[in-house]
Design a protein around this motif. Structure first.
Motif, short mmCIF file in Angstrom:
data_model
loop_
_atom_site.label_atom_id
_atom_site.label_comp_id
_atom_site.label_asym_id
_atom_site.label_seq_id
_atom_site.Cartn_x
_atom_site.Cartn_y
_atom_site.Cartn_z
N UNK A 266 0.82 -1.21 0.00
CA UNK A 266 0.00 0.00 0.00
C UNK A 266 0.86 1.26 0.00
N UNK A 267 1.92 1.25 0.80
CA UNK A 267 2.82 2.40 0.82
C UNK A 267 3.40 2.66 -0.56
N UNK A 268 3.80 1.59 -1.24
CA UNK A 268 4.38 1.75 -2.57
C UNK A 268 3.32 2.22 -3.56
N UNK A 269 2.10 1.72 -3.44
CA UNK A 269 1.02 2.16 -4.33
C UNK A 269 0.75 3.65 -4.16
N UNK A 270 0.73 4.13 -2.92
CA UNK A 270 0.52 5.55 -2.67
C UNK A 270 1.69 6.38 -3.17
N UNK A 271 2.89 5.81 -3.04
CA UNK A 271 4.09 6.49 -3.51
C UNK A 271 4.06 6.70 -5.02
N UNK A 272 3.43 5.78 -5.72
CA UNK A 272 3.26 5.90 -7.17
C UNK A 272 2.09 6.80 -7.53
N UNK A 273 1.01 6.68 -6.77
CA UNK A 273 -0.23 7.34 -7.15
C UNK A 273 -0.14 8.87 -7.10
N UNK A 274 0.50 9.41 -6.08
CA UNK A 274 0.51 10.87 -5.93
C UNK A 274 1.36 11.57 -7.00
N UNK A 275 2.63 11.24 -7.16
CA UNK A 275 3.43 11.96 -8.15
C UNK A 275 3.00 11.70 -9.59
N UNK A 276 2.42 10.53 -9.86
CA UNK A 276 1.95 10.22 -11.22
C UNK A 276 0.48 10.61 -11.44
N UNK A 277 -0.16 11.21 -10.44
CA UNK A 277 -1.51 11.77 -10.55
C UNK A 277 -2.53 10.71 -10.97
N UNK B 76 1.40 18.11 -22.92
CA UNK B 76 1.57 18.74 -21.60
C UNK B 76 0.46 18.35 -20.62
N UNK B 77 -0.37 17.37 -21.03
CA UNK B 77 -1.49 16.98 -20.17
C UNK B 77 -1.05 16.02 -19.08
N UNK B 78 -1.54 16.23 -17.86
CA UNK B 78 -1.37 15.32 -16.72
C UNK B 78 0.10 15.00 -16.43
N UNK B 79 0.93 16.01 -16.51
CA UNK B 79 2.35 15.78 -16.24
C UNK B 79 2.56 15.54 -14.75
N UNK B 80 3.29 14.49 -14.44
CA UNK B 80 3.59 14.15 -13.06
C UNK B 80 5.08 14.16 -12.81
N UNK B 81 5.51 13.40 -11.80
CA UNK B 81 6.91 13.35 -11.43
C UNK B 81 7.42 11.92 -11.52
N UNK C 210 0.55 14.98 -0.07
CA UNK C 210 0.66 13.85 0.86
C UNK C 210 -0.27 12.74 0.40
N UNK C 211 0.12 11.50 0.69
CA UNK C 211 -0.71 10.33 0.45
C UNK C 211 -0.93 9.66 1.80
N UNK C 212 -2.15 9.68 2.30
CA UNK C 212 -2.44 9.31 3.67
C UNK C 212 -3.46 8.18 3.73
N UNK C 213 -3.05 7.06 4.31
CA UNK C 213 -4.01 5.99 4.60
C UNK C 213 -4.59 6.17 6.00
N UNK C 214 -3.99 7.05 6.79
CA UNK C 214 -4.48 7.35 8.14
C UNK C 214 -4.49 8.85 8.32
N UNK C 215 -5.45 9.34 9.09
CA UNK C 215 -5.60 10.77 9.31
C UNK C 215 -6.49 10.96 10.54
#
Length: 342
Positions: free
Chosen positions: A111-122, A143-148, A266-271
């Motif tokens: 899950x941590x890795x999935x979130x790590x991918x999801x945020x910068x790649x939008x 130039x559409x949906x450019x991520x990191x 931030x990518x948060x599974x807990x808050x």
């Protein structure tokens, strides 16, 4: 007096196979409504019970512990975290507390890795383009949906235990450089295959890495570990992943750092959730600056079944008069006086 089979109260519904197995081994009372029980509900439900099978949604504080029926001798937590239980008060009252560590490692790291991918790649934002546009899409453009890109970025892991190490293994395969801060340095056998760099200073690591991922338990020392001051030290344009505990972060300060544009997101599974989710955090999620998932890091059928099996082993071992394998001790437990449970 204890009957021929241990008498247990299970506060939340568990996988059907686990409930069935418990029913064959114990006199089992399950909270069929599957909603958090109040303190009064717990006290009433535990009448003539030997074991409380609790979960993170049960608030077992010193006041409740003082009210528990004397027959209760074991709190068998269904979960790794036990910050919902006053361990010191339980220990002083002669109660044994167990948890279910180890079985969550792989799923939480995934899950941590999935979130790590999801945020910068939008990824979340990209998946919503058609749905939010009512089916309309302007089409692809350069130039559409450019991520990191992840490859070449520096990952800073806070807490290099089982889960932190599993995250590092996954992240290395994606081309991230591995950095970590932990209470103690890991052995060369751990560091060398990962090419991991140990930082004795958390502050220094925060200033140097592009992604921070939290994998440390909640203790007195780690409460608000990422304080407002430390969040301000994070590298501009970096982002945070948290699949551990919300209390590790000064959440309002994190929101402010993202709102200002200093942090990427931030990518948060807990808050924080006691009074509902922070509206400012929800607004950032709506603006695709934050990804929020519903405490799903360990939510696989395999993990839940293995957690249930661990609970069963803890109960059977304890009731057979032996030390359960997943005993939870209070911080500085050696200095706490324990009295016998009647």
């Amino acid at each position: 007096m204890i009957g021929p089979r241990p008498r247990i109260l299970v506060t939340r519904r568990l996988p059907a196979t686990i409930e069935a197995r418990m029913a064959t081994l114990f006199e089992t009372d399950v909270n069929e409504a599957d909603v958090p029980l109040t303190g009064d509900d717990l006290v009433e439900g535990l009448a003539e019970k030997d074991v409380l099978v609790s979960s993170i949604t049960d608030r077992i504080d010193a006041e409740l512990i003082a009210r528990l029926p004397k027959a209760v001798r074991l709190i068998a937590q269904f979960g790794n975290g036990v910050d919902n239980i006053d361990i010191e008060a339980a220990w002083a009252a002669g109660l044994t507390v167990t948890n279910t560590p180890s079985v969550l490692t792989e799923d939480t790291a995934d899950m941590a890795m999935a979130l790590m991918l999801a945020l910068p790649r939008r990824l979340i934002e990209g998946s919503q383009v058609l749905a939010r546009g009512g089916g309309y899409w302007a089409g692809w453009s350069p130039t559409s949906m450019l991520g990191m890109r992840l490859r070449g970025k520096a990952l800073g892991i806070v807490g290099m235990g089982r889960i932190g190490t599993a995250v590092a293994q996954r992240a290395k395969a994606f081309g991230l450089s591995i950095h970590y801060f932990s209470r103690s340095r890991r052995s060369a056998q751990v560091e060398e295959p990962l090419g991991a760099t140990y930082w004795p200073s958390l502050d220094a690591m925060l200033e140097a890495v592009d992604i921070v991922s939290l994998h440390t338990p909640l203790t007195r020392e780690t409460q608000r570990l990422l304080s407002a001051e430390r969040l301000a030290r994070m590298k501009a344009g970096s982002f945070l992943v948290n699949v551990s505990r919300p209390e590790l972060i000064d959440e309002p300060a994190l929101v402010g750092q993202i709102e200002s544009g200093r942090l990427m997101g931030a990518a948060l599974d807990v808050f924080e959730y006691r009074d509902g989710v922070n509206p400012r955090l929800l607004a950032l999620a709506d603006a695709n600056r934050v990804i929020m998932t519903a405490h799903m890091a360990s939510a696989t059928l395999e993990a839940r079944v293995e957690m249930g099996e661990a609970v069963i082993v803890n109960i059977r071992t304890f009731m057979d008069g032996h030390q359960p394998p997943h005993l939870v001790l209070p911080e500085g437990g050696a200095g706490i006086v324990r009295r016998a449970r009647a």
